[in-house]
Scaffold this motif. Structure first.
Motif, PDB file in Angstrom:
ATOM      1  N   ALA A 120       0.824  -1.206   0.000  1.00  0.00           N
ATOM      2  CA  ALA A 120       0.000   0.000   0.000  1.00  0.00           C
ATOM      3  C   ALA A 120       0.863   1.264   0.000  1.00  0.00           C
ATOM      4  N   VAL A 121       1.903   1.289   0.829  1.00  0.00           N
ATOM      5  CA  VAL A 121       2.770   2.469   0.884  1.00  0.00           C
ATOM      6  C   VAL A 121       3.443   2.700  -0.465  1.00  0.00           C
ATOM      7  N   GLY A 122       3.958   1.648  -1.068  1.00  0.00           N
ATOM      8  CA  GLY A 122       4.624   1.795  -2.355  1.00  0.00           C
ATOM      9  C   GLY A 122       3.690   2.279  -3.447  1.00  0.00           C
ATOM     10  N   LEU A 123       2.517   1.676  -3.529  1.00  0.00           N
ATOM     11  CA  LEU A 123       1.578   2.028  -4.600  1.00  0.00           C
ATOM     12  C   LEU A 123       1.042   3.441  -4.438  1.00  0.00           C
ATOM     13  N   PHE A 124       0.597   3.778  -3.234  1.00  0.00           N
ATOM     14  CA  PHE A 124      -0.046   5.081  -3.051  1.00  0.00           C
ATOM     15  C   PHE A 124       0.962   6.222  -3.003  1.00  0.00           C
ATOM     16  N   THR A 125       2.194   5.934  -2.617  1.00  0.00           N
ATOM     17  CA  THR A 125       3.246   6.937  -2.753  1.00  0.00           C
ATOM     18  C   THR A 125       3.493   7.229  -4.226  1.00  0.00           C
ATOM     19  N   PHE A 126       3.560   6.174  -5.030  1.00  0.00           N
ATOM     20  CA  PHE A 126       3.728   6.340  -6.477  1.00  0.00           C
ATOM     21  C   PHE A 126       2.584   7.153  -7.070  1.00  0.00           C
ATOM     22  N   LYS A 127       1.356   6.821  -6.710  1.00  0.00           N
ATOM     23  CA  LYS A 127       0.203   7.534  -7.247  1.00  0.00           C
ATOM     24  C   LYS A 127       0.214   9.003  -6.839  1.00  0.00           C
ATOM     25  N   GLY A 128       0.632   9.264  -5.598  1.00  0.00           N
ATOM     26  CA  GLY A 128       0.617  10.629  -5.116  1.00  0.00           C
ATOM     27  C   GLY A 128       1.721  11.502  -5.673  1.00  0.00           C
ATOM     28  N   LEU A 129       2.843  10.894  -6.072  1.00  0.00           N
ATOM     29  CA  LEU A 129       3.999  11.678  -6.481  1.00  0.00           C
ATOM     30  C   LEU A 129       4.255  11.717  -7.975  1.00  0.00           C
ATOM     31  N   ARG A 130       3.695  10.795  -8.744  1.00  0.00           N
ATOM     32  CA  ARG A 130       4.122  10.654 -10.139  1.00  0.00           C
ATOM     33  C   ARG A 130       3.877  11.908 -10.966  1.00  0.00           C
ATOM     34  N   VAL A 141      10.935   6.372  -5.043  1.00  0.00           N
ATOM     35  CA  VAL A 141      10.561   6.848  -3.708  1.00  0.00           C
ATOM     36  C   VAL A 141       9.574   5.885  -3.051  1.00  0.00           C
ATOM     37  N   GLY A 142       8.621   5.409  -3.830  1.00  0.00           N
ATOM     38  CA  GLY A 142       7.638   4.475  -3.290  1.00  0.00           C
ATOM     39  C   GLY A 142       8.275   3.188  -2.807  1.00  0.00           C
ATOM     40  N   ALA A 143       9.203   2.641  -3.595  1.00  0.00           N
ATOM     41  CA  ALA A 143       9.864   1.393  -3.213  1.00  0.00           C
ATOM     42  C   ALA A 143      10.718   1.583  -1.968  1.00  0.00           C
ATOM     43  N   TRP A 144      11.458   2.698  -1.917  1.00  0.00           N
ATOM     44  CA  TRP A 144      12.286   2.965  -0.738  1.00  0.00           C
ATOM     45  C   TRP A 144      11.431   3.144   0.504  1.00  0.00           C
ATOM     46  N   LEU A 145      10.396   3.959   0.391  1.00  0.00           N
ATOM     47  CA  LEU A 145       9.557   4.246   1.555  1.00  0.00           C
ATOM     48  C   LEU A 145       8.811   3.003   2.026  1.00  0.00           C
ATOM     49  N   ALA A 146       8.365   2.167   1.087  1.00  0.00           N
ATOM     50  CA  ALA A 146       7.668   0.944   1.459  1.00  0.00           C
ATOM     51  C   ALA A 146       8.563   0.021   2.274  1.00  0.00           C
ATOM     52  N   THR A 147       9.809  -0.112   1.869  1.00  0.00           N
ATOM     53  CA  THR A 147      10.757  -0.947   2.600  1.00  0.00           C
ATOM     54  C   THR A 147      11.029  -0.372   3.983  1.00  0.00           C
ATOM     55  N   PHE A 148      11.247   0.922   4.053  1.00  0.00           N
ATOM     56  CA  PHE A 148      11.573   1.582   5.320  1.00  0.00           C
ATOM     57  C   PHE A 148      10.399   1.533   6.301  1.00  0.00           C
ATOM     58  N   ILE A 149       9.202   1.872   5.836  1.00  0.00           N
ATOM     59  CA  ILE A 149       8.028   1.893   6.718  1.00  0.00           C
ATOM     60  C   ILE A 149       7.674   0.490   7.189  1.00  0.00           C
ATOM     61  N   ALA A 150       7.777  -0.496   6.304  1.00  0.00           N
ATOM     62  CA  ALA A 150       7.494  -1.875   6.706  1.00  0.00           C
ATOM     63  C   ALA A 150       8.451  -2.328   7.804  1.00  0.00           C
ATOM     64  N   ALA A 151       9.730  -1.953   7.687  1.00  0.00           N
ATOM     65  CA  ALA A 151      10.717  -2.321   8.705  1.00  0.00           C
ATOM     66  C   ALA A 151      10.422  -1.646  10.038  1.00  0.00           C
ATOM     67  N   THR A 210      -8.052  -6.443 -18.052  1.00  0.00           N
ATOM     68  CA  THR A 210      -8.415  -6.294 -16.649  1.00  0.00           C
ATOM     69  C   THR A 210      -9.686  -5.471 -16.558  1.00  0.00           C
ATOM     70  N   SER A 211     -10.394  -5.632 -15.431  1.00  0.00           N
ATOM     71  CA  SER A 211     -11.676  -4.963 -15.285  1.00  0.00           C
ATOM     72  C   SER A 211     -11.524  -3.475 -15.055  1.00  0.00           C
ATOM     73  N   LYS A 212     -10.349  -3.040 -14.600  1.00  0.00           N
ATOM     74  CA  LYS A 212     -10.143  -1.606 -14.346  1.00  0.00           C
ATOM     75  C   LYS A 212      -8.725  -1.235 -14.773  1.00  0.00           C
ATOM     76  N   ASN A 213      -8.632  -0.325 -15.719  1.00  0.00           N
ATOM     77  CA  ASN A 213      -7.334   0.135 -16.187  1.00  0.00           C
ATOM     78  C   ASN A 213      -6.960   1.417 -15.467  1.00  0.00           C
ATOM     79  N   VAL A 214      -5.674   1.637 -15.305  1.00  0.00           N
ATOM     80  CA  VAL A 214      -5.176   2.795 -14.582  1.00  0.00           C
ATOM     81  C   VAL A 214      -4.306   3.603 -15.509  1.00  0.00           C
ATOM     82  N   GLU A 215      -4.571   4.896 -15.596  1.00  0.00           N
ATOM     83  CA  GLU A 215      -3.759   5.751 -16.445  1.00  0.00           C
ATOM     84  C   GLU A 215      -2.495   6.156 -15.698  1.00  0.00           C
ATOM     85  N   VAL A 216      -1.359   5.945 -16.336  1.00  0.00           N
ATOM     86  CA  VAL A 216      -0.069   6.327 -15.760  1.00  0.00           C
ATOM     87  C   VAL A 216       0.674   7.164 -16.776  1.00  0.00           C
TER      88      VAL A 216
END
Length: 217
Positions: A120-130, A141-151, A210-216
Motif C-alpha cells: 500500500a505504501v509503495g503504490l499510493f506513494t507512487f500515485k501521489g507523487l508521479r 521513492v515508493g519502493a524505498w519508503l515501502a521498505t523503510f516503513i514496513a521495517a 483487466t476490469s479496471k485500467n489505470v492511467e499512468v
C-alpha cells in the motif's frame, strides 16, 4: 524483517491474524475480478522472485533480519495492493513451513508489514507523487519508503510485544532498511522500465483485459 515464532505473544498474533483474514477476503474478491489466464502465471513468477530476494537476509541485532521486500513491484505491476497480500501470504507461509524463515504464529504480522503495509505504501506513494516528480522517481521513492516503513512497523510490533525497546528497534531496523531500500528502489525501477519496454501488456495500466485500467503518465 521476518519475525520468528515466540517473538510476539499469542494474543497479539491473533490480532494480526484477524487483519490478515480481512485482507485476504478483499484480496480474493480482487483476484476473481482481475486475474485471468495470463495474469495468474505473472503473479506466480513475481512470487518466485519475491521468495528469492527475501531469502538474501542480513542479520539485524535482537534476532530479526533485513532484506529486500518487493511489495512495491507487485503492487505496481497489478496496480493493486491486494496482489501483494496474495503473494506475501503464500511466500511467507512457504518460508515459515519449509525454510524456518519467519514463523507460523507470526504470519499475520509478517504479511501485514511486508504485504499490506509494503504494498500500500509503495503504490499510493507512487500515485501521489508521479505527477509532481515523474513516473520513475515516484517508483523509486515508493519502493524505498515501502521498505523503510514496513521495517519500522516490524520494530513497533516487537516493541509492543516487549521483545526489545522501541528506540533501539526503530534505529536498528531503520538504519539497515534505509540502505536496503535504496537497492530495492533501483531494482524496482529497472524491472518496471524493462517491462514497459519489452512486455508492456504485463503492466496493469496497459492491459485491456483487466476490469479496471489505470492511467499512468
Amino acid at each position: 524483517m521476518h519475525i520468528p515464532d515466540g517473538f510476539i505473544p499469542l494474543w497479539q498474533c491473533a490480532i494480526y491474524y484477524v487483519i490478515l483474514i480481512i485482507a485476504l477476503y478483499f484480496a480474493s474478491k480482487w483476484a476473481r475480478n482481475n486475474l485471468n489466464e495470463k495474469r495468474i502465471p505473472l503473479l506466480a513468477v513475481l512470487a518466485a522472485g519475491i521468495f528469492a530476494i527475501m531469502s538474501m537476509n542480513m542479520p539485524i541485532p535482537f534476532g530479526t533480519s533485513g532484506h529486500m521486500v518487493g511489495g512495491t513491484l507487485v503492487a505496481l505491476v497489478f496496480m493493486a495492493p491486494e496482489a501483494t497480500v496474495l503473494v506475501f501470504t503464500v511466500v511467507l507461509l512457504v518460508q515459515a513451513l519449509f525454510f524456518g524463515d519467519g514463523g507460523i504464529t507470526t504470519l499475520g504480522a509478517n504479511v501485514l508489514n511486508m504485504g499490506i503495509i509494503g504494498g500500500a505504501v509503495g503504490l499510493f506513494t507512487f500515485k501521489g507523487l508521479r505527477k509532481f516528480i515523474g513516473k520513475y522517481p515516484a517508483i523509486g521513492v515508493g519502493a524505498w519508503l515501502a521498505t523503510f516503513i514496513a521495517a519500522e512497523a516490524c520494530a513497533v510490533e516487537m516493541a509492543l510485544a516487549g521483545t526489545f525497546p522501541l528506540n533501539i528497534g526503530l534505529a536498528s531496523m531503520g538504519l539497515y532498511h534505509a540502505f536496503i531500500g535504496v537497492i530495492e528502489a533501483i531494482l524496482t525501477i529497472i524491472v518496471i522500465a524493462a517491462l514497459e519496454k519489452y512486455r508492456p501488456d504485463l503492466l496493469a495500466w496497459n492491459d485491456k483485459s483487466t476490469s479496471k485500467n489505470v492511467e499512468v503518465n
